[in-house]
Design an enzyme around this catalytic site. Structure first.
Site, PDB file in Angstrom:
ATOM      1  NE  ARG A   1       5.963   6.196  -4.165  1.00  0.00           N
ATOM      2  CZ  ARG A   1       6.671   6.584  -4.650  1.00  0.00           C
ATOM      3  NH1 ARG A   1       6.986   5.559  -6.010  1.00  0.00           N
ATOM      4  NH2 ARG A   1       6.461   7.375  -5.169  1.00  0.00           N
TER       5      ARG A   1
ATOM      6  CG  ASP B   1       7.536  -3.097  -5.347  1.00  0.00           C
ATOM      7  OD1 ASP B   1       7.508  -1.368  -5.747  1.00  0.00           O
ATOM      8  OD2 ASP B   1       9.591  -3.028  -5.643  1.00  0.00           O
TER       9      ASP B   1
ATOM     10  NE  ARG C   1      10.917  -8.130  -5.231  1.00  0.00           N
ATOM     11  CZ  ARG C   1      10.118  -7.225  -6.261  1.00  0.00           C
ATOM     12  NH1 ARG C   1       9.315  -6.301  -6.050  1.00  0.00           N
ATOM     13  NH2 ARG C   1      10.472  -7.971  -7.741  1.00  0.00           N
TER      14      ARG C   1
END
Length: 274
Positions: free
Chosen positions: A50, A52, A199
């Site tokens: 995935r 974001d 991140r």
């Protein structure tokens, strides 16, 4: 049934991430819609992982199964004729039924772009960089070194996903020239990444580059395994899934899971990877 593997690039700005969700625009939803228009029936597209909301990709790997009668469709051309302008299929091939875009992956790499000039900002880069301001690059480099190797990254995992282990291996963490002279590009390649781990590592490194933390604080944070003690998560727009690798030769080797696109003026174009 025949299994098709595609490599996809997208500008994640206007997507609510990769994963299919009701009532919002997602990359998986757009791909499955285009595939269904070709096959005439719903088809599930499986991504390597995935991304974001707001995160980009240059090398997202996807597989899906179609009836053998559809195997000869020129899938790259057909999908690109149906997909919106912010998604494109870079490569397409037939693979064995044993291949899985997620579970067969050995390594992934991401890049993150940082804008260092506080005097001005190029408007067309706003979707693809974090305007963080000047940084002490030597301190940032020293901080990056502490992330390399096998560690428990619990301090750099955001909540929302259950995993059996928070131990991951970082094979490479490096600084490169960015798309303009006012940017730098941080490239990280690892065995896998926890939720928003890249991140969170970037957020920590920027704090180090701003002089608000020491480089060796990375080692302490890794040892403490406590997300509440680590700096805030970096913004989504600077992050790009660069590549997914299925061979034994590591990130960027000849067995990489995608081709190197030659991009211009949008996503990171210099390198070809959380």
């Amino acid at each position: 049934m025949k299994r098709i593997k595609i490599t996809v690039a997208y500008d994640g700005t206007d997507f609510c991430g990769w994963q299919l969700q009701s009532g919002v625009r997602t990359v998986q939803g757009e791909l499955e819609g285009a595939i269904a228009r070709i096959t005439g029936s719903p088809v599930r597209a499986h991504g390597s992982g995935r991304t974001d909301s707001g995160v980009h990709a240059l090398g997202q790997v996807v597989h899906f199964d179609v009836d053998a009668r559809r195997a000869s469709v020129p899938w790259q051309q057909a999908l690109n004729s149906l997909l919106p302008d912010d998604i494109t299929v870079l490569d397409c091939e037939h693979v064995s039924d044993e291949f899985h875009s997620r579970f067969s992956a050995l390594r992934k790499s991401y890049t993150y772009s940082l804008w260092l000039n506080n005097s001005f900002f190029l408007p067309w880069r706003r979707r693809f960089v974090w305007k963080c301001g000047p940084l002490d690059l030597d301190a940032l480099d020293r901080g990056m070194a502490f992330f390399q190797g096998e560690h428990d990254f619990a301090s750099f995992q955001n909540t929302g996903t259950t995993v059996s282990s928070t131990v991951r291996t970082i094979f490479e963490f490096s600084r490169q020239s960015g798309e303009t002279e006012h940017e730098i590009l941080l490239r990280v390649c690892g065995s896998g990444f926890l939720k928003q781990m890249v991140r969170n590592m970037i957020g920590c490194l920027v704090e180090i580059g701003r002089g608000k933390a020491e480089p060796d604080s990375v080692r302490s944070l890794l040892q403490m395994k406590d997300r509440t003690l680590a700096p805030a998560t970096a913004p989504a727009q600077g992050l790009c899934l660069e590549g997914v690798y299925y061979g034994e030769n590591g990130c960027g080797g000849p067995d990489a899971g995608r081709q190197q696109p030659d991009t211009q003026g949008g996503l990171n174009s210099e390198v070809r990877p959380a």
